[in-house]
Design a protein around this motif. Structure first.
Motif, short mmCIF file in Angstrom:
data_model
loop_
_atom_site.label_atom_id
_atom_site.label_comp_id
_atom_site.label_asym_id
_atom_site.label_seq_id
_atom_site.Cartn_x
_atom_site.Cartn_y
_atom_site.Cartn_z
N GLY A 208 -7.71 -3.52 5.28
CA GLY A 208 -7.30 -3.62 6.68
C GLY A 208 -5.83 -3.32 6.87
O GLY A 208 -5.23 -2.55 6.12
N VAL A 209 -5.23 -3.93 7.87
CA VAL A 209 -3.82 -3.68 8.21
C VAL A 209 -2.92 -4.07 7.04
O VAL A 209 -3.05 -5.17 6.47
CB VAL A 209 -3.42 -4.49 9.45
CG1 VAL A 209 -1.95 -4.25 9.78
CG2 VAL A 209 -4.30 -4.11 10.64
N GLN A 210 -1.99 -3.18 6.68
CA GLN A 210 -1.09 -3.44 5.55
C GLN A 210 0.32 -2.97 5.88
O GLN A 210 0.51 -2.03 6.66
CB GLN A 210 -1.59 -2.70 4.30
CG GLN A 210 -2.92 -3.20 3.77
CD GLN A 210 -2.86 -4.62 3.25
OE1 GLN A 210 -1.93 -4.96 2.49
NE2 GLN A 210 -3.81 -5.46 3.64
N ILE A 211 1.29 -3.62 5.25
CA ILE A 211 2.68 -3.23 5.46
C ILE A 211 3.04 -2.06 4.54
O ILE A 211 2.39 -1.83 3.51
CB ILE A 211 3.65 -4.40 5.25
CG1 ILE A 211 3.61 -4.91 3.81
CG2 ILE A 211 3.36 -5.52 6.22
CD1 ILE A 211 4.67 -5.96 3.51
N LEU A 212 4.07 -1.33 4.90
CA LEU A 212 4.47 -0.12 4.19
C LEU A 212 4.71 -0.38 2.70
O LEU A 212 4.21 0.37 1.84
CB LEU A 212 5.74 0.46 4.84
CG LEU A 212 6.39 1.64 4.12
CD1 LEU A 212 5.44 2.82 4.06
CD2 LEU A 212 7.69 2.03 4.83
#
Length: 376
Positions: A329-333
């Motif tokens: 899912g959503v992940q940081i750089l």
């Protein structure tokens, strides 16, 4: 609750000089709101905060007559009167010392048994704020909270329109009587809100929109929910007032961070700096803080079969990022770079290319996710 009890609460709310705190105190003192109006003036003045003038107001029969008229007018318009002591009154709001003595509600919504989230922000929202609203609703869909806002221009109407489109129930808190809609341009959304949601106000019919009414309205937005999310805000404005009220009510406050150069992120950044709000990094963080339980679906998850079926044509670096985002899912750089064995600079270049192909999209806080066509 009997009609006489409801009328007594409406009358108490109407009495000049009686605010929510003193009104609640009087009801608690006598144990029954109706008993207030059977006291003598001499008995009433012995109560702290009630002087001769206010005691006279409490016993003035004109307020009883006005309450009866208001009740009948509300009933004829399909508006419910929700007294503070009634079962239908929102439980969380009741916990606030300055909660309205009576709420007026239009719409079929029942507050009991539902989780809720208040979302507010600037009237001059940017594309950054709009993208965040869309992302927020997509990610909290498994939890299906009530979406509470104020129907104002900008973030309020954006989140409520998106909520309706995505199947959420939504509550609009108004700064005027429920026989009108402000701003008038938003009349066209009312029928959709009322299908499963509600309009709420503490103001009597005929009360027009005034600046101070919206400040009072903001405490209802803050009080109805265990958490308030501030999407975008300048250094002044109603959304910061709502956040301060939520903080004072000991509710959770989340703020979407932004660049220090962005005027409409300044208020959010200030809330975070003052430690009045959590820096909102992910919906999972919000859900975990609020102990939300979903119906078994985790945002961003897919089966391997679905991943393979929807995969676009990718080079090796893109494929690694694609698989990582599909599974997590959503992940940081930084996490994307480390997990996909890339430098941060390399990851930025690859992500930009994937964004140009409409495969991924950036989110606040240097986060990335697959676009909806690959997550549905």
């Amino acid at each position: 609750m009997t009609e006489n009890e409801v009328l007594a609460w409406i009358r108490l709310q109407r009495v000049q000089g009686i605010g929510p705190v003193l009104g609640r105190k009087l009801a608690a003192h006598f144990g029954d709101v109706q008993k207030i109006f059977s006291q003598s003036q001499k008995q009433l003045v012995h109560i702290h905060g009630v002087g001769p003038k206010m005691a006279g107001n409490l016993l003035n029969s004109k307020y009883r007559e006005e309450a009866e008229q208001e009740y009948l007018k509300a009933e004829s318009r399909g508006i419910q009167c929700l007294p503070l002591s009634g079962r239908a009154y929102p439980t969380l709001l009741k916990e606030c010392a300055d909660a309205p003595l009576v709420l007026f509600q239009k719409g079929p919504l029942e507050f009991s048994g539902n989780i809720a989230l208040s979302v507010v922000g600037t009237r001059k929202m940017t594309s950054y704020g709009r993208r965040f609203c869309e992302h927020l609703l997509e990610e909290i869909k498994p939890f299906n909270p009530l979406i509470i806002s104020g129907l104002a221009y900008g973030v309020d109407i954006c989140i409520q329109r998106m909520a309706i489109k995505m199947g959420f129930r939504t509550v609009s808190c108004m700064g005027h009587g429920l026989d009108m809609v402000y701003p008038g341009a938003h009349v066209k959304y009312i029928s959709e809100i009322l299908k499963e949601g509600a309009l709420l106000s503490e103001f009597w019919l005929g009360t027009t929109p005034q600046p101070m009414n919206f400040v009072r309205r903001n405490r209802i937005i803050a009080g109805l929910s265990p958490a308030t999310v501030v999407v975008e805000s300048g250094l002044k404005g109603g959304s910061l007032i709502t956040a301060d009220l939520a903080f004072d009510y000991n509710r959770e406050v989340f703020a979407v961070p932004g660049r220090i150069s962005d005027a409409y992120s300044a208020g959010c950044n200030l809330l975070i700096d003052q430690q009045k709000a959590h820096l909102l990094q992910s919906v999972q963080q919000l859900a975990g803080t609020l102990n939300w339980v979903s119906s078994g679906y985790t945002p961003g998850q897919k089966t391997q079969k679905k991943i393979e079926a929807s995969a676009p044509e990718l080079n090796s670096e893109e494929a690694r990022i694609w698989k990582f985002l599909c599974e997590n899912g959503v992940q940081i750089l930084d996490d994307i770079a480390i997990s996909c064995e890339l430098t941060v600079r390399e990851a930025v270049v690859v992500l930009l290319g994937m964004e140009m192909k409409d495969i991924i999209r950036p989110l606040p806080g240097k986060k990335f996710e697959l676009t909806p066509k690959f997550t549905n």
